[in-house]
Enzyme design. Structure first.
Site, short mmCIF file in Angstrom:
data_model
loop_
_atom_site.label_atom_id
_atom_site.label_comp_id
_atom_site.label_asym_id
_atom_site.label_seq_id
_atom_site.Cartn_x
_atom_site.Cartn_y
_atom_site.Cartn_z
N GLU A 130 -50.15 16.44 7.75
CA GLU A 130 -49.35 16.68 6.55
C GLU A 130 -48.24 17.70 6.83
OE1 GLU A 130 -47.92 16.83 2.59
OE2 GLU A 130 -48.90 15.32 3.82
N LYS A 190 -44.26 16.96 6.31
CA LYS A 190 -43.37 17.77 5.46
C LYS A 190 -42.10 18.15 6.23
CE LYS A 190 -45.10 17.68 1.67
NZ LYS A 190 -45.29 16.30 2.10
N GLU A 213 -39.88 15.09 6.59
CA GLU A 213 -39.31 14.63 5.33
C GLU A 213 -38.08 15.42 4.91
OE1 GLU A 213 -42.85 12.80 2.57
OE2 GLU A 213 -42.82 14.98 2.86
N ASN A 260 -48.43 22.83 -25.49
CA ASN A 260 -48.45 22.65 -24.04
C ASN A 260 -49.69 23.34 -23.53
OD1 ASN A 260 -47.83 22.46 -21.27
ND2 ASN A 260 -46.70 24.40 -21.33
N GLY A 261 -50.52 22.63 -22.76
CA GLY A 261 -51.74 23.22 -22.23
C GLY A 261 -52.91 22.25 -22.33
N HIS A 289 -54.93 14.15 25.73
CA HIS A 289 -54.88 12.70 25.89
C HIS A 289 -53.47 12.16 25.67
CE1 HIS A 289 -59.27 12.23 26.18
NE2 HIS A 289 -59.30 13.27 25.36
N LYS A 320 -39.50 9.19 -4.79
CA LYS A 320 -40.71 9.88 -5.23
C LYS A 320 -41.90 8.94 -5.32
CE LYS A 320 -42.98 13.46 -6.52
NZ LYS A 320 -43.26 14.48 -5.52
N ARG A 354 -40.13 18.58 -17.73
CA ARG A 354 -41.51 19.01 -17.88
C ARG A 354 -42.42 17.90 -18.41
NH1 ARG A 354 -42.53 24.59 -18.00
NH2 ARG A 354 -44.38 24.14 -19.21
N TRP A 413 -46.07 15.44 -21.20
CA TRP A 413 -46.69 14.97 -19.95
C TRP A 413 -48.18 14.88 -20.26
CZ3 TRP A 413 -45.45 13.03 -15.32
CH2 TRP A 413 -46.41 13.05 -14.31
N CYS A 432 -46.06 20.22 -20.53
CA CYS A 432 -45.16 19.64 -21.53
C CYS A 432 -44.06 20.64 -21.86
CB CYS A 432 -45.93 19.28 -22.79
SG CYS A 432 -47.36 18.21 -22.50
#
Length: 606
Positions: free
Chosen positions: A479, A483, A486, A98-99, A502, A601, A27, A74, A2
């Site tokens: 992955e 990346k 992308e 925040n935390g 193969h 996103k 944030r 958040w 946050c």
């Protein structure tokens, strides 16, 4: 993750706080609020949604005063709502935070027995009650904050104001950032440099366990015992945009380096090292009655699901099937009341995944969600949700959201093993000890990554890449290739290394760099053979290996070493060098790293 801000000075606090929160909205953006002290009262305004919702409210009913605190949220505990928005007011004190307060449930029960009543679902409200309890015992605000925090286990950057000392703000930090901006006759407190730059470039950074006290004409920093200490003042020369990125050139790079903390936050408060258990509060699915399991996801989350299959089958009494949500929703799958469907999604809003779980739910399946967003659509549909607590991920290409999904899947695998009796206490203790050490190992790797940029300079002009891995790490090869595609727009393919002969081997020549995942694990000797096959066809080998491995040196053109880890944890570690390699190649090619072309996103349409 946050954003908090506090102001004490000659200006109207409302304007300063709102401007500060605008700089911090990246944030957290599910709710926001202000608390401003005016004489014997604290004016509070809160709103669900974007900061603009709060601005609209205070435009109608302004808050007057020159001392105040603000917050943009958040959510980690409690759905996004006005009631759960900060600041939280109890008695004479208002608090922003925040935390994560790990022991908030125990503290909540303790305070209820003393007569406290709670208005929210958050862990933060605990702080307001604890501080107010100390204020009732005639403590000063700084004493009340310091004493209250002795009861707290967890992380925090927090700030408090009270009508008992209306010209004062007290802040404290532990494992969450906090910076004090020193202006001309005014002070601003924030969880990020971004919020202070409109007022001052003079800053003091608080360390863990330190407190700060702001009055109208002075400030002081205290240690954990309440003793005043001297702190070095820094001159900040970052631009506001650079400050928002914490000095990193791109959000993606910042988020790569946030991964040790993000992984910690995912398991924080849920691992029980003494008993070898995972604690999921109010987990309601009886795993002993589950006969089949599907993992469904899209994109990067699908790769996480593939890794999760290996993790779960290690400790789980049944096969696990992994499906792309866009395919699963159209299959005649056999979901029923003995089926568990695990939906993996960063946003919790992925359209194909949401449609798939709704279909499975109609057939009686139990739904487990793994997501980063509290009160998202998929979290609301699920019978139980494991939140990854990665915080907002601004870069479109997923980094910390991916590794926290892997962490959550491993936690569930251990939980399932312990609760179905396939993992005994001794084994569970060992697994959790390994997990607890992981963030330190990730940080160890991130502390020495300059050589990856050097490797990127050798290969950024190539047009095709191949990524190879075996066993639990072959999804990481997928992955890694994703990346690179992308963010650099280079064609790349990931394969299980055993599949190279193969088909893909036909592509290998001196124009084909091959990234090989070769940690010292149960597949090590097989991977070495695959590397030799690549070299025999003039391919360039970039090998990701276990620290100190000398056997690979003659079989690879370039080597990236990672700290040694148990096999189940290697996918999380191996993700980091692949993210950094893609990042540096993309930067060298001049692409838009944070917002690659054609990508969004969150994919909320089919």
């Amino acid at each position: 993750m946050c954003g908090i801000v506090g102001y004490n000075g000659p200006r109207e606090a409302e304007e300063v706080l709102i401007n500060g929160l605008k700089k911090l909205e990246y944030r957290g953006y599910d709710s926001s609020g202000l608390a401003i002290v005016e004489g014997s009262s604290i004016g509070i305004e809160r709103a669900k949604g974007k900061l603009s919702e709060l601005e609209a409210k205070i435009k109608v009913s302004p808050l007057k005063g020159t001392v105040g605190i603000g917050h943009t949220r958040w959510a980690t505990h409690g759905r996004p709502s006005e009631e759960n928005a900060h600041p939280h007011l109890e008695g004479d004190v208002a608090v922003v935070h925040n935390g994560i307060i790990e022991n908030y449930l125990a503290l909540r029960e303790e305070l209820k027995k003393e007569g406290s009543s709670f208005k929210s679902e958050t862990d933060t409200e605990i702080l307001a009650h604890l501080i107010n309890r100390e204020l009732k015992n005639s403590a000063s605000l700084e004493e009340a904050v310091r004493k209250a925090l002795t009861h707290v286990k967890g992380t925090y950057a927090m700030a408090a104001v009270t009508t008992k000392e209306p010209d004062k703000i007290v802040g404290a930090r532990h494992e969450c950032p906090m910076v004090l901006g020193i202006g001309e006759g005014e002070y601003i407190l924030s969880s990020d440099i971004t919020a202070i730059l409109d007022i001052t470039r003079r800053a003091i950074f608080l360390n863990d366990g330190e407190f700060v006290v702001l009055t109208k004409d002075s400030f002081k920093v205290l240690d954990g015992n309440g003793k005043e200490i001297t702190k070095e003042e820094k001159q900040i020369d970052w631009s506001p945009v650079m400050a928002e990125k914490d000095g990193y050139p791109h959000f993606m790079l910042k988020e790569i380096f946030e991964q040790p903390k993000a992984v910690t936050d995912t398991f924080r408060g849920q691992i029980m090292e003494e008993s070898g258990d995972i604690y999921f509060h109010q987990f309601s699915i009886d795993l002993t009655k589950i006969k089949k399991t599907y993992v469904i996801a899209c994109g990067t989350s699908w790769h996480a699901g593939l890794v999760g299959k290996f993790m779960m089958e290690e400790f789980y009494p049944m096969p696990v099937e992994v499906d792309l949500a866009s395919e699963f929703r159209y299959r005649k799958h056999l979901a029923d009341s003995e089926t568990l469907v695990i939906a993996v999604t960063q946003s919790g809003e992925t359209a194909d995944t949401l449609a798939a779980i709704k279909d499975a739910k109609k057939k009686g399946a139990k739904i487990l969600a793994i997501t980063n967003v509290i009160e998202s659509s998929i979290a609301r549909e699920a019978d139980f949700t494991i939140y990854t607590h990665a915080g907002p991920e601004i870069g479109v290409a997923s980094t910390k959201a991916f590794t926290t999904q892997l962490t959550a899947l491993l936690m569930f695998a251990i939980y399932a093993g312990r609760n179905t009796g396939l993992v005994d206490k001794s084994h569970g203790v060992g697994l959790i000890e390994d997990l607890a050490k992981l963030p330190g190992k990730l940080q160890q790797f991130l502390d020495n990554t300059k050589h990856i940029e050097v490797i990127a300079k050798k290969y950024y002009k190539y047009r095709d890449f191949l990524y190879l891995g075996r066993g639990i790490n072959y999804p990481i090869a997928l992955e890694g290739a994703l990346k690179l595609k992308e963010i650099s727009y280079i064609h790349a393919e990931g394969y299980p290394a055993g599949e190279m002969k193969h088909g893909p081997i036909a592509l290998i020549d001196d124009q084909m760099p091959v990234v090989v995942l070769a940690p010292k694990d149960s597949h090590y000797s097989k991977v070495l053979s695959n590397m030799e096959e690549v070299k025999a066809r003039d391919g360039h080998v970039i090998a990701i290996v276990t620290e100190g491995d000398t056997e690979v040196s003659g079989k690879a053109d370039d080597i990236i070493e990672v700290p040694e880890l148990p096999e189940l944890l290697t996918p999380i570690m191996l993700s980091l060098p692949l993210q950094l390699l893609s990042y540096h190649i993309a930067v060298l090619r001049g692409t838009d790293v944070d917002q690659p072309r054609n990508l969004a996103k969150s994919v909320t349409v089919e």
